[in-house]
Design a protein around this motif. Sequence first.
Motif, PDB file in Angstrom:
ATOM      1  N   GLY B  48       0.801  -1.228   0.000  1.00  0.00           N
ATOM      2  CA  GLY B  48       0.000   0.000   0.000  1.00  0.00           C
ATOM      3  C   GLY B  48       0.827   1.266   0.000  1.00  0.00           C
ATOM      4  N   GLU B  49       0.141   2.408   0.036  1.00  0.00           N
ATOM      5  CA  GLU B  49       0.774   3.729  -0.001  1.00  0.00           C
ATOM      6  C   GLU B  49       1.667   3.870  -1.233  1.00  0.00           C
ATOM      7  OE1 GLU B  49       0.815   5.526   4.096  1.00  0.00           O
ATOM      8  OE2 GLU B  49       2.141   3.823   4.396  1.00  0.00           O
ATOM      9  N   GLY B  50       1.175   3.311  -2.341  1.00  0.00           N
ATOM     10  CA  GLY B  50       1.962   3.240  -3.566  1.00  0.00           C
ATOM     11  C   GLY B  50       2.259   4.581  -4.208  1.00  0.00           C
ATOM     12  N   THR B  51       1.538   5.627  -3.792  1.00  0.00           N
ATOM     13  CA  THR B  51       1.776   6.935  -4.406  1.00  0.00           C
ATOM     14  C   THR B  51       2.906   7.688  -3.713  1.00  0.00           C
ATOM     15  OG1 THR B  51       0.112   7.915  -2.972  1.00  0.00           O
ATOM     16  CG2 THR B  51      -0.637   7.161  -5.138  1.00  0.00           C
ATOM     17  N   MET B  52       3.386   7.182  -2.563  1.00  0.00           N
ATOM     18  CA  MET B  52       4.469   7.858  -1.833  1.00  0.00           C
ATOM     19  C   MET B  52       5.773   7.082  -2.009  1.00  0.00           C
ATOM     20  SD  MET B  52       2.544   8.697   1.786  1.00  0.00           S
ATOM     21  CE  MET B  52       3.834   9.761   2.487  1.00  0.00           C
ATOM     22  N   THR B  53       6.889   7.782  -2.051  1.00  0.00           N
ATOM     23  CA  THR B  53       8.186   7.096  -2.082  1.00  0.00           C
ATOM     24  C   THR B  53       8.496   6.590  -0.674  1.00  0.00           C
ATOM     25  OG1 THR B  53       9.501   9.038  -1.520  1.00  0.00           O
ATOM     26  CG2 THR B  53       9.009   8.697  -3.864  1.00  0.00           C
ATOM     27  N   GLU B  54       9.491   5.696  -0.579  1.00  0.00           N
ATOM     28  CA  GLU B  54       9.924   5.187   0.729  1.00  0.00           C
ATOM     29  C   GLU B  54      10.363   6.345   1.626  1.00  0.00           C
ATOM     30  OE1 GLU B  54       8.767   2.440   0.510  1.00  0.00           O
ATOM     31  OE2 GLU B  54      10.143   0.842  -0.087  1.00  0.00           O
ATOM     32  N   GLU B  55      11.078   7.298   1.028  1.00  0.00           N
ATOM     33  CA  GLU B  55      11.601   8.432   1.797  1.00  0.00           C
ATOM     34  C   GLU B  55      10.456   9.307   2.316  1.00  0.00           C
ATOM     35  OE1 GLU B  55      12.748   7.411  -1.160  1.00  0.00           O
ATOM     36  OE2 GLU B  55      14.761   6.727  -0.578  1.00  0.00           O
ATOM     37  N   GLU B  56       9.386   9.444   1.509  1.00  0.00           N
ATOM     38  CA  GLU B  56       8.234  10.253   1.942  1.00  0.00           C
ATOM     39  C   GLU B  56       7.490   9.576   3.093  1.00  0.00           C
ATOM     40  OE1 GLU B  56       7.291  12.490  -2.349  1.00  0.00           O
ATOM     41  OE2 GLU B  56       6.229  10.644  -1.814  1.00  0.00           O
ATOM     42  N   ILE B  57       7.297   8.253   2.990  1.00  0.00           N
ATOM     43  CA  ILE B  57       6.622   7.511   4.078  1.00  0.00           C
ATOM     44  C   ILE B  57       7.458   7.636   5.357  1.00  0.00           C
ATOM     45  CG2 ILE B  57       5.888   5.219   4.891  1.00  0.00           C
ATOM     46  CD1 ILE B  57       5.474   4.419   1.936  1.00  0.00           C
ATOM     47  N   PHE B  58       8.761   7.431   5.223  1.00  0.00           N
ATOM     48  CA  PHE B  58       9.674   7.507   6.365  1.00  0.00           C
ATOM     49  C   PHE B  58       9.616   8.894   7.023  1.00  0.00           C
ATOM     50  CE2 PHE B  58      13.941   8.616   7.938  1.00  0.00           C
ATOM     51  CZ  PHE B  58      14.080   7.667   8.932  1.00  0.00           C
ATOM     52  N   ALA B  59       9.710   9.942   6.215  1.00  0.00           N
ATOM     53  CA  ALA B  59       9.736  11.313   6.758  1.00  0.00           C
ATOM     54  C   ALA B  59       8.415  11.647   7.452  1.00  0.00           C
ATOM     55  CB  ALA B  59      10.021  12.308   5.628  1.00  0.00           C
ATOM     56  N   ARG B  60       7.295  11.216   6.850  1.00  0.00           N
ATOM     57  CA  ARG B  60       5.988  11.465   7.465  1.00  0.00           C
ATOM     58  C   ARG B  60       5.885  10.750   8.810  1.00  0.00           C
ATOM     59  NH1 ARG B  60       1.289   7.993   5.134  1.00  0.00           N
ATOM     60  NH2 ARG B  60       2.624   6.518   6.262  1.00  0.00           N
ATOM     61  N   ASP B  61       6.275   9.464   8.836  1.00  0.00           N
ATOM     62  CA  ASP B  61       6.132   8.678  10.067  1.00  0.00           C
ATOM     63  C   ASP B  61       7.059   9.191  11.165  1.00  0.00           C
ATOM     64  OD1 ASP B  61       4.313   7.291   8.585  1.00  0.00           O
ATOM     65  OD2 ASP B  61       5.298   5.337   8.725  1.00  0.00           O
ATOM     66  N   MET B  62       8.268   9.601  10.809  1.00  0.00           N
ATOM     67  CA  MET B  62       9.193  10.127  11.821  1.00  0.00           C
ATOM     68  C   MET B  62       8.698  11.468  12.383  1.00  0.00           C
ATOM     69  SD  MET B  62      11.537   7.958  12.574  1.00  0.00           S
ATOM     70  CE  MET B  62      10.357   6.637  12.259  1.00  0.00           C
ATOM     71  N   ALA B  63       8.047  12.276  11.529  1.00  0.00           N
ATOM     72  CA  ALA B  63       7.471  13.547  12.002  1.00  0.00           C
ATOM     73  C   ALA B  63       6.322  13.267  12.971  1.00  0.00           C
ATOM     74  CB  ALA B  63       6.994  14.386  10.818  1.00  0.00           C
ATOM     75  N   TRP B  64       5.481  12.261  12.640  1.00  0.00           N
ATOM     76  CA  TRP B  64       4.384  11.873  13.541  1.00  0.00           C
ATOM     77  C   TRP B  64       4.928  11.327  14.868  1.00  0.00           C
ATOM     78  CZ3 TRP B  64       1.118   8.988   9.304  1.00  0.00           C
ATOM     79  CH2 TRP B  64       0.180   9.869   8.757  1.00  0.00           C
ATOM     80  N   LEU B  65       6.001  10.543  14.767  1.00  0.00           N
ATOM     81  CA  LEU B  65       6.589   9.968  15.983  1.00  0.00           C
ATOM     82  C   LEU B  65       7.098  11.090  16.892  1.00  0.00           C
ATOM     83  CD1 LEU B  65       7.132   7.128  17.183  1.00  0.00           C
ATOM     84  CD2 LEU B  65       9.406   7.223  16.176  1.00  0.00           C
ATOM     85  N   ALA B  66       7.762  12.077  16.299  1.00  0.00           N
ATOM     86  CA  ALA B  66       8.296  13.205  17.077  1.00  0.00           C
ATOM     87  C   ALA B  66       7.166  14.026  17.698  1.00  0.00           C
ATOM     88  CB  ALA B  66       9.162  14.082  16.178  1.00  0.00           C
TER      89      ALA B  66
END
Lengths: 139, 139
Positions: B48-66
């Motif tokens: 899933g989340e095929g419209t986002m790159t790996e780097e975009e998913i990572f950056a979004r999730d790390m921002a949410w975690l912070a």
Amino acid sequence: MIKVYFAGSIRGGRQDAALYGEMIAFLKARDCQVLTEHVGLESLQPEGEGTMTEEEIFARDMAWLAESELVVAECTTPSHGVGYELARARDMGKPVHIFYDLRRGRLSAMLAGDNQFILHPYTDRSELLEALGRLASKE
Amino acid sequence: MIKVYFAGSIRGGRQDAALYGEMIAFLKARDCQVLTEHVGLESLQPEGEGTMTEEEIFARDMAWLAESELVVAECTTPSHGVGYELARARDMGKPVHIFYDLRRGRLSAMLAGDNQFILHPYTDRSELLEALGRLASKE
């Protein structure tokens, strides 16, 4: 002789134990000291290390991680412990090399998207060993 | 309203997607804002989340975690990403609560042996929801 922390799944599943063992033997034959050699033992089962408490296993592995100069992970079989170790290694500033078999699923976006990690996707055994050989000879 | 980062397996396997969804709905009904609500969607598949790159998913999730004030993880299905997120959350000083089903295997020693984590083993759905309710009402 470089000190390597090899990370592979234990409680996440031991289906790749022989592969871990082969990678560890390959690194040892190229002048690497593998601190976590037990990860490649086919006799080590998910319920293994029964004589140690969880805290003792954790403390031993974190000491090895801190002592290591290079982290090599095989990430085809999902594992909470491996994901945890790679994040801690990253925050300790260790070089982290991640190997995974493209034929058997997709690497987590947390690992694939973190540009601190060096990724080594492979599609067969010879490609895996070639990349591992380049890594060991560089160190 | 407390901001919660809910962690559950995506590429490690979606067999517990409905359980994640139930836990997220339960937290939302108790005045929690769950930043990672998509983890509980049964329509979200490993690819899933095929419209986002790996780097975009990572950056979004790390921002949410912070941004989160509390981390809740369901750790029955092994996942590199969840193990990674919990280690990063720990190093950010977040409170991390780990739920896992004792009937379906054993928690990684890296999670079970790290005394920074608060463990909630359970043996049935009512025990899980009771512990989750105590956690949500305390926050």
